[in-house]
Structures are given as C-alpha cells and as structure tokens.
Design a protein around this motif. Sequence first.
Motif, PDB file in Angstrom:
ATOM      1  N   GLN A   1      14.419  -3.486  -6.081  1.00 47.08           N
ATOM      2  CA  GLN A   1      15.373  -3.940  -5.067  1.00 47.08           C
ATOM      3  C   GLN A   1      14.670  -4.752  -3.980  1.00 47.08           C
ATOM      4  O   GLN A   1      15.237  -5.714  -3.462  1.00 47.08           O
ATOM      5  CB  GLN A   1      16.120  -2.754  -4.459  1.00 47.08           C
ATOM      6  CG  GLN A   1      17.118  -2.143  -5.414  1.00 47.08           C
ATOM      7  CD  GLN A   1      18.074  -1.208  -4.709  1.00 47.08           C
ATOM      8  OE1 GLN A   1      18.584  -1.519  -3.637  1.00 47.08           O
ATOM      9  NE2 GLN A   1      18.313  -0.059  -5.314  1.00 47.08           N
ATOM     10  N   CYS A   2      13.439  -4.374  -3.647  1.00 46.16           N
ATOM     11  CA  CYS A   2      12.673  -5.142  -2.660  1.00 46.16           C
ATOM     12  C   CYS A   2      12.458  -6.564  -3.154  1.00 46.16           C
ATOM     13  O   CYS A   2      12.642  -7.536  -2.409  1.00 46.16           O
ATOM     14  CB  CYS A   2      11.326  -4.478  -2.394  1.00 46.16           C
ATOM     15  SG  CYS A   2      11.416  -2.794  -1.760  1.00 46.16           S
TER      16      CYS A   2
ATOM     17  N   PHE B   1      11.845 -14.827   6.689  1.00 50.02           N
ATOM     18  CA  PHE B   1      11.782 -13.390   6.936  1.00 50.02           C
ATOM     19  C   PHE B   1      10.333 -12.951   7.008  1.00 50.02           C
ATOM     20  O   PHE B   1       9.428 -13.625   6.508  1.00 50.02           O
ATOM     21  CB  PHE B   1      12.522 -12.608   5.841  1.00 50.02           C
ATOM     22  CG  PHE B   1      11.923 -12.716   4.467  1.00 50.02           C
ATOM     23  CD1 PHE B   1      11.021 -11.764   4.011  1.00 50.02           C
ATOM     24  CD2 PHE B   1      12.253 -13.770   3.627  1.00 50.02           C
ATOM     25  CE1 PHE B   1      10.467 -11.864   2.746  1.00 50.02           C
ATOM     26  CE2 PHE B   1      11.715 -13.874   2.353  1.00 50.02           C
ATOM     27  CZ  PHE B   1      10.815 -12.915   1.910  1.00 50.02           C
ATOM     28  N   GLN B   2      10.139 -11.832   7.651  1.00 47.56           N
ATOM     29  CA  GLN B   2       8.830 -11.207   7.743  1.00 47.56           C
ATOM     30  C   GLN B   2       8.864  -9.992   6.821  1.00 47.56           C
ATOM     31  O   GLN B   2       9.804  -9.198   6.876  1.00 47.56           O
ATOM     32  CB  GLN B   2       8.558 -10.756   9.179  1.00 47.56           C
ATOM     33  CG  GLN B   2       7.339  -9.877   9.334  1.00 47.56           C
ATOM     34  CD  GLN B   2       7.254  -9.264  10.725  1.00 47.56           C
ATOM     35  OE1 GLN B   2       8.189  -9.314  11.507  1.00 47.56           O
ATOM     36  NE2 GLN B   2       6.123  -8.678  11.023  1.00 47.56           N
ATOM     37  N   GLU B   3       7.860  -9.845   5.979  1.00 52.14           N
ATOM     38  CA  GLU B   3       7.779  -8.682   5.104  1.00 52.14           C
ATOM     39  C   GLU B   3       6.740  -7.712   5.641  1.00 52.14           C
ATOM     40  O   GLU B   3       5.624  -8.116   5.982  1.00 52.14           O
ATOM     41  CB  GLU B   3       7.405  -9.086   3.688  1.00 52.14           C
ATOM     42  CG  GLU B   3       7.267  -7.884   2.763  1.00 52.14           C
ATOM     43  CD  GLU B   3       6.824  -8.229   1.355  1.00 52.14           C
ATOM     44  OE1 GLU B   3       6.835  -7.328   0.521  1.00 52.14           O
ATOM     45  OE2 GLU B   3       6.456  -9.404   1.108  1.00 52.14           O
ATOM     46  N   ILE B   4       7.119  -6.448   5.717  1.00 53.28           N
ATOM     47  CA  ILE B   4       6.181  -5.384   6.052  1.00 53.28           C
ATOM     48  C   ILE B   4       6.192  -4.417   4.881  1.00 53.28           C
ATOM     49  O   ILE B   4       7.202  -3.763   4.616  1.00 53.28           O
ATOM     50  CB  ILE B   4       6.566  -4.673   7.364  1.00 53.28           C
ATOM     51  CG1 ILE B   4       6.522  -5.658   8.530  1.00 53.28           C
ATOM     52  CG2 ILE B   4       5.637  -3.476   7.604  1.00 53.28           C
ATOM     53  CD1 ILE B   4       6.990  -5.099   9.853  1.00 53.28           C
TER      54      ILE B   4
ATOM     55  N   ILE C   1       5.313  -1.116   3.433  1.00 52.26           N
ATOM     56  CA  ILE C   1       4.953   0.191   3.989  1.00 52.26           C
ATOM     57  C   ILE C   1       3.947   0.951   3.117  1.00 52.26           C
ATOM     58  O   ILE C   1       3.374   1.938   3.589  1.00 52.26           O
ATOM     59  CB  ILE C   1       6.196   1.050   4.315  1.00 52.26           C
ATOM     60  CG1 ILE C   1       7.033   1.319   3.069  1.00 52.26           C
ATOM     61  CG2 ILE C   1       7.023   0.393   5.413  1.00 52.26           C
ATOM     62  CD1 ILE C   1       8.213   2.254   3.311  1.00 52.26           C
ATOM     63  N   ASP C   2       3.734   0.499   1.886  1.00 54.63           N
ATOM     64  CA  ASP C   2       2.643   1.073   1.090  1.00 54.63           C
ATOM     65  C   ASP C   2       1.303   0.582   1.618  1.00 54.63           C
ATOM     66  O   ASP C   2       0.326   1.328   1.640  1.00 54.63           O
ATOM     67  CB  ASP C   2       2.771   0.694  -0.387  1.00 54.63           C
ATOM     68  CG  ASP C   2       3.839   1.486  -1.117  1.00 54.63           C
ATOM     69  OD1 ASP C   2       4.174   2.606  -0.666  1.00 54.63           O
ATOM     70  OD2 ASP C   2       4.344   0.990  -2.143  1.00 54.63           O
ATOM     71  N   GLU C   3       1.266  -0.673   2.037  1.00 53.49           N
ATOM     72  CA  GLU C   3       0.033  -1.280   2.525  1.00 53.49           C
ATOM     73  C   GLU C   3      -0.144  -1.108   4.029  1.00 53.49           C
ATOM     74  O   GLU C   3      -1.262  -1.238   4.539  1.00 53.49           O
ATOM     75  CB  GLU C   3       0.006  -2.762   2.151  1.00 53.49           C
ATOM     76  CG  GLU C   3       0.003  -2.978   0.643  1.00 53.49           C
ATOM     77  CD  GLU C   3       0.206  -4.421   0.230  1.00 53.49           C
ATOM     78  OE1 GLU C   3       0.200  -5.314   1.106  1.00 53.49           O
ATOM     79  OE2 GLU C   3       0.372  -4.665  -0.985  1.00 53.49           O
ATOM     80  N   GLN C   4       0.953  -0.862   4.737  1.00 53.33           N
ATOM     81  CA  GLN C   4       0.912  -0.649   6.188  1.00 53.33           C
ATOM     82  C   GLN C   4       1.674   0.646   6.509  1.00 53.33           C
ATOM     83  O   GLN C   4       2.777   0.616   7.054  1.00 53.33           O
ATOM     84  CB  GLN C   4       1.537  -1.833   6.916  1.00 53.33           C
ATOM     85  CG  GLN C   4       0.766  -3.131   6.703  1.00 53.33           C
ATOM     86  CD  GLN C   4       1.483  -4.304   7.329  1.00 53.33           C
ATOM     87  OE1 GLN C   4       2.450  -4.819   6.763  1.00 53.33           O
ATOM     88  NE2 GLN C   4       1.019  -4.723   8.494  1.00 53.33           N
ATOM     89  N   PRO C   5       1.092   1.807   6.165  1.00 51.66           N
ATOM     90  CA  PRO C   5       1.809   3.082   6.312  1.00 51.66           C
ATOM     91  C   PRO C   5       2.172   3.439   7.754  1.00 51.66           C
ATOM     92  O   PRO C   5       3.022   4.307   7.969  1.00 51.66           O
ATOM     93  CB  PRO C   5       0.848   4.102   5.703  1.00 51.66           C
ATOM     94  CG  PRO C   5      -0.486   3.447   5.707  1.00 51.66           C
ATOM     95  CD  PRO C   5      -0.238   1.971   5.603  1.00 51.66           C
TER      96      PRO C   5
ATOM     97  N   VAL D   1      11.904  -7.407   6.445  1.00 48.78           N
ATOM     98  CA  VAL D   1      12.133  -6.647   5.220  1.00 48.78           C
ATOM     99  C   VAL D   1      10.995  -5.642   5.098  1.00 48.78           C
ATOM    100  O   VAL D   1       9.836  -6.024   4.963  1.00 48.78           O
ATOM    101  CB  VAL D   1      12.167  -7.563   3.979  1.00 48.78           C
ATOM    102  CG1 VAL D   1      12.337  -6.729   2.708  1.00 48.78           C
ATOM    103  CG2 VAL D   1      13.264  -8.599   4.096  1.00 48.78           C
ATOM    104  N   TYR D   2      11.348  -4.366   5.200  1.00 55.00           N
ATOM    105  CA  TYR D   2      10.380  -3.300   4.956  1.00 55.00           C
ATOM    106  C   TYR D   2      10.433  -3.005   3.464  1.00 55.00           C
ATOM    107  O   TYR D   2      11.480  -2.605   2.942  1.00 55.00           O
ATOM    108  CB  TYR D   2      10.725  -2.049   5.763  1.00 55.00           C
ATOM    109  CG  TYR D   2      10.600  -2.258   7.252  1.00 55.00           C
ATOM    110  CD1 TYR D   2       9.384  -2.053   7.908  1.00 55.00           C
ATOM    111  CD2 TYR D   2      11.690  -2.663   8.004  1.00 55.00           C
ATOM    112  CE1 TYR D   2       9.268  -2.254   9.276  1.00 55.00           C
ATOM    113  CE2 TYR D   2      11.585  -2.868   9.369  1.00 55.00           C
ATOM    114  CZ  TYR D   2      10.367  -2.662  10.003  1.00 55.00           C
ATOM    115  OH  TYR D   2      10.260  -2.865  11.356  1.00 55.00           O
ATOM    116  N   SER D   3       9.331  -3.223   2.775  1.00 55.20           N
ATOM    117  CA  SER D   3       9.309  -3.113   1.320  1.00 55.20           C
ATOM    118  C   SER D   3       8.232  -2.141   0.862  1.00 55.20           C
ATOM    119  O   SER D   3       7.443  -1.636   1.668  1.00 55.20           O
ATOM    120  CB  SER D   3       9.060  -4.489   0.701  1.00 55.20           C
ATOM    121  OG  SER D   3       7.748  -4.922   1.019  1.00 55.20           O
TER     122      SER D   3
END
Length: 73
Positions: free
Chosen positions: A12-13, A27-30, A32-36, A4-6
């Motif tokens: 919705q995330c 699930f694995q969460e990535i 994208i605010d914290e891992q741009p 899940v890219y959040s």
Amino acid sequence: MITVYSKNNCMQCKMVKKWLSERSIDFQEINIDEQPEYVETVKNMGFMAAPVITNGSDLSFSGFNPVELGKLA
C-alpha cells in the motif's frame, strides 16, 4: 507539504507513492523502518499501520485511498 509515513516491503505504501508521483504531487517520505524515531509520531496521530498520509494540517488517513488522496491533489 504532504508527508507519507511508509515501511519497507509495504504494497500500500508503494501504491500511494506511485499514485502521487504519477500526478506530479510533491511529497516527503518518512520510512519508519529506517527512521524509527517517527513511530511515536504516527502512533500519536492515532494510527497503527502504514502508510499514513498527512498534509500537516487538516487531513490525515491511513492506507491506499484514492478518494482521500484526490483531496490532496
């Protein structure tokens, strides 16, 4: 493995993660605010909005969609 890219502050995330957790689906969460560095990954999949959910092979979609999430269960 479901990924899940959040983003931060994304309703919705949160709904997707809650839906998966309530059904004990790993699930694995990535975030994208914290891992741009993953923003390009999401764009290369053809998505411009979070959340993006993928099973790494044949299923990728964006947004909170219980029908599509059910296909992952």
